[in-house]
Design a protein around this motif. Sequence first.
Motif, PDB file in Angstrom:
ATOM      1  N   ASN A 120       0.792  -1.227   0.000  1.00  0.00           N
ATOM      2  CA  ASN A 120       0.000   0.000   0.000  1.00  0.00           C
ATOM      3  C   ASN A 120       0.828   1.283   0.000  1.00  0.00           C
ATOM      4  OD1 ASN A 120       0.803   0.375   2.651  1.00  0.00           O
ATOM      5  ND2 ASN A 120      -1.273   0.690   3.415  1.00  0.00           N
ATOM      6  N   GLY A 121       2.146   1.178   0.060  1.00  0.00           N
ATOM      7  CA  GLY A 121       2.994   2.356  -0.038  1.00  0.00           C
ATOM      8  C   GLY A 121       3.207   3.109   1.265  1.00  0.00           C
ATOM      9  N   MET A 122       2.613   2.652   2.369  1.00  0.00           N
ATOM     10  CA  MET A 122       2.836   3.301   3.661  1.00  0.00           C
ATOM     11  C   MET A 122       4.167   2.819   4.231  1.00  0.00           C
ATOM     12  SD  MET A 122      -0.927   3.008   5.491  1.00  0.00           S
ATOM     13  CE  MET A 122      -0.493   3.884   6.969  1.00  0.00           C
ATOM     14  N   SER A 123       4.815   3.669   4.995  1.00  0.00           N
ATOM     15  CA  SER A 123       6.056   3.239   5.643  1.00  0.00           C
ATOM     16  C   SER A 123       5.734   2.255   6.757  1.00  0.00           C
ATOM     17  CB  SER A 123       6.806   4.448   6.212  1.00  0.00           C
ATOM     18  OG  SER A 123       6.103   4.970   7.327  1.00  0.00           O
ATOM     19  N   VAL A 124       6.743   1.500   7.175  1.00  0.00           N
ATOM     20  CA  VAL A 124       6.554   0.538   8.258  1.00  0.00           C
ATOM     21  C   VAL A 124       6.115   1.264   9.529  1.00  0.00           C
ATOM     22  CG1 VAL A 124       7.767  -1.110   9.756  1.00  0.00           C
ATOM     23  CG2 VAL A 124       8.141  -1.167   7.287  1.00  0.00           C
ATOM     24  N   ALA A 125       6.732   2.383   9.818  1.00  0.00           N
ATOM     25  CA  ALA A 125       6.376   3.152  11.013  1.00  0.00           C
ATOM     26  C   ALA A 125       4.924   3.624  10.942  1.00  0.00           C
ATOM     27  CB  ALA A 125       7.311   4.344  11.169  1.00  0.00           C
ATOM     28  N   SER A 126       4.492   4.098   9.776  1.00  0.00           N
ATOM     29  CA  SER A 126       3.104   4.543   9.613  1.00  0.00           C
ATOM     30  C   SER A 126       2.131   3.384   9.810  1.00  0.00           C
ATOM     31  CB  SER A 126       2.893   5.151   8.226  1.00  0.00           C
ATOM     32  OG  SER A 126       3.693   6.286   8.074  1.00  0.00           O
ATOM     33  N   LEU A 127       2.497   2.223   9.303  1.00  0.00           N
ATOM     34  CA  LEU A 127       1.642   1.047   9.481  1.00  0.00           C
ATOM     35  C   LEU A 127       1.507   0.679  10.958  1.00  0.00           C
ATOM     36  CD1 LEU A 127       2.689  -1.283   6.532  1.00  0.00           C
ATOM     37  CD2 LEU A 127       0.395  -0.466   7.020  1.00  0.00           C
ATOM     38  N   LYS A 128       2.616   0.758  11.675  1.00  0.00           N
ATOM     39  CA  LYS A 128       2.575   0.441  13.104  1.00  0.00           C
ATOM     40  C   LYS A 128       1.657   1.411  13.848  1.00  0.00           C
ATOM     41  CE  LYS A 128       7.145  -1.650  13.676  1.00  0.00           C
ATOM     42  NZ  LYS A 128       8.444  -1.512  14.347  1.00  0.00           N
ATOM     43  N   VAL A 129       1.802   2.692  13.552  1.00  0.00           N
ATOM     44  CA  VAL A 129       0.982   3.708  14.210  1.00  0.00           C
ATOM     45  C   VAL A 129      -0.485   3.510  13.850  1.00  0.00           C
ATOM     46  CG1 VAL A 129       0.477   6.186  14.277  1.00  0.00           C
ATOM     47  CG2 VAL A 129       2.835   5.400  14.399  1.00  0.00           C
ATOM     48  N   ALA A 130      -0.770   3.290  12.569  1.00  0.00           N
ATOM     49  CA  ALA A 130      -2.154   3.099  12.127  1.00  0.00           C
ATOM     50  C   ALA A 130      -2.769   1.866  12.782  1.00  0.00           C
ATOM     51  CB  ALA A 130      -2.207   2.969  10.601  1.00  0.00           C
ATOM     52  N   THR A 131      -2.004   0.803  12.888  1.00  0.00           N
ATOM     53  CA  THR A 131      -2.509  -0.420  13.524  1.00  0.00           C
ATOM     54  C   THR A 131      -2.792  -0.187  14.996  1.00  0.00           C
ATOM     55  OG1 THR A 131      -1.250  -1.758  11.963  1.00  0.00           O
ATOM     56  CG2 THR A 131      -2.016  -2.860  13.954  1.00  0.00           C
ATOM     57  N   HIS A 132      -1.872   0.466  15.669  1.00  0.00           N
ATOM     58  CA  HIS A 132      -2.066   0.756  17.092  1.00  0.00           C
ATOM     59  C   HIS A 132      -3.325   1.600  17.299  1.00  0.00           C
ATOM     60  CE1 HIS A 132      -1.133   1.761  21.233  1.00  0.00           C
ATOM     61  NE2 HIS A 132      -1.300   3.029  20.931  1.00  0.00           N
ATOM     62  N   ARG A 133      -3.485   2.644  16.511  1.00  0.00           N
ATOM     63  CA  ARG A 133      -4.660   3.518  16.647  1.00  0.00           C
ATOM     64  C   ARG A 133      -5.944   2.763  16.295  1.00  0.00           C
ATOM     65  NH1 ARG A 133      -2.000   8.995  14.055  1.00  0.00           N
ATOM     66  NH2 ARG A 133      -0.759   9.510  15.895  1.00  0.00           N
ATOM     67  N   ALA A 134      -5.873   1.920  15.279  1.00  0.00           N
ATOM     68  CA  ALA A 134      -7.052   1.151  14.872  1.00  0.00           C
ATOM     69  C   ALA A 134      -7.480   0.189  15.969  1.00  0.00           C
ATOM     70  CB  ALA A 134      -6.763   0.396  13.574  1.00  0.00           C
ATOM     71  N   LEU A 135      -6.515  -0.503  16.564  1.00  0.00           N
ATOM     72  CA  LEU A 135      -6.855  -1.440  17.631  1.00  0.00           C
ATOM     73  C   LEU A 135      -7.466  -0.717  18.824  1.00  0.00           C
ATOM     74  CD1 LEU A 135      -3.776  -3.847  17.487  1.00  0.00           C
ATOM     75  CD2 LEU A 135      -6.121  -4.341  16.772  1.00  0.00           C
ATOM     76  N   LYS A 136      -6.925   0.445  19.140  1.00  0.00           N
ATOM     77  CA  LYS A 136      -7.464   1.231  20.244  1.00  0.00           C
ATOM     78  C   LYS A 136      -8.895   1.662  19.939  1.00  0.00           C
ATOM     79  CE  LYS A 136      -6.410   5.240  23.115  1.00  0.00           C
ATOM     80  NZ  LYS A 136      -5.528   6.382  23.316  1.00  0.00           N
ATOM     81  N   LYS A 137      -9.116   2.106  18.716  1.00  0.00           N
ATOM     82  CA  LYS A 137     -10.447   2.558  18.313  1.00  0.00           C
ATOM     83  C   LYS A 137     -11.428   1.376  18.279  1.00  0.00           C
ATOM     84  CE  LYS A 137     -12.484   5.875  15.267  1.00  0.00           C
ATOM     85  NZ  LYS A 137     -11.980   7.222  15.251  1.00  0.00           N
ATOM     86  N   LEU A 138     -10.977   0.216  17.800  1.00  0.00           N
ATOM     87  CA  LEU A 138     -11.835  -0.978  17.766  1.00  0.00           C
ATOM     88  C   LEU A 138     -12.249  -1.393  19.177  1.00  0.00           C
ATOM     89  CD1 LEU A 138     -10.137  -3.139  14.984  1.00  0.00           C
ATOM     90  CD2 LEU A 138     -12.435  -2.123  14.918  1.00  0.00           C
ATOM     91  N   ARG A 139     -11.310  -1.326  20.113  1.00  0.00           N
ATOM     92  CA  ARG A 139     -11.639  -1.661  21.506  1.00  0.00           C
ATOM     93  C   ARG A 139     -12.738  -0.744  22.039  1.00  0.00           C
ATOM     94  NH1 ARG A 139      -6.036  -1.657  22.198  1.00  0.00           N
ATOM     95  NH2 ARG A 139      -5.213  -3.743  21.965  1.00  0.00           N
ATOM     96  N   GLU A 140     -12.628   0.540  21.703  1.00  0.00           N
ATOM     97  CA  GLU A 140     -13.637   1.496  22.157  1.00  0.00           C
ATOM     98  C   GLU A 140     -14.989   1.219  21.502  1.00  0.00           C
ATOM     99  OE1 GLU A 140     -12.029   5.325  21.186  1.00  0.00           O
ATOM    100  OE2 GLU A 140     -10.401   5.144  22.650  1.00  0.00           O
ATOM    101  N   MET A 141     -14.977   0.883  20.198  1.00  0.00           N
ATOM    102  CA  MET A 141     -16.230   0.631  19.482  1.00  0.00           C
ATOM    103  C   MET A 141     -16.931  -0.631  19.965  1.00  0.00           C
ATOM    104  SD  MET A 141     -15.753   1.503  15.499  1.00  0.00           S
ATOM    105  CE  MET A 141     -14.114   1.875  14.994  1.00  0.00           C
TER     106      MET A 141
END
Length: 175
Positions: free
Chosen positions: A146-167
């Motif tokens: 998808n062209g995202m950097s590894v660091a961006s993927l890590k951050v996006a995954t962390h934020r997504a998991l946090k948001k999923l837990r809240e949802m």
Amino acid sequence: MARAQAGDRDAYRRLLEAITPYLRALAARHIGNRSDVEDAVQDILLTIHTVRHTYDPARPFGPWLATIAHRRIIDVLRRQGRSSAHEIPIGPEHETLSISEANLQEEAVNARMLRDAVERLPVGQRDAIRMLKLEELSLLEASAANGMSVASLKVATHRALKKLREMIKKPGDMT
């Protein structure tokens, strides 16, 4: 043992290596379970190490060793007896829900709820979760896809998991 008491480490090591097969055979004669036999041998060796100063070099080593070994083996057998006295064997007839199909409806509801929550994520987070968690791609593979950097993927995954837990959080959940 006398040389070991005098500080000869090599003699002590050789002594322990020489008596271990004897201790294993002695324990196996009295204890049926192989892992309990190994536990008993380790317990005997530890006891020997702890009380090695009590050995009298003027007396035979064998009876001293056998006494320690028998006492440790008896301790293991006592522990087994105490624990087995309080345990009952559990078979399929004791299971409340032994059929794996029993919870399928609840699992389907949970899967649908998770799918819906993933769909509500922002695009970058949704893509990160799909690639890394659902498709199980490595960070490098997902980055290349998808062209995202590894660091961006890590951050996006962390934020997504946090948001999923809240949802998905259920009322009364502390997590």
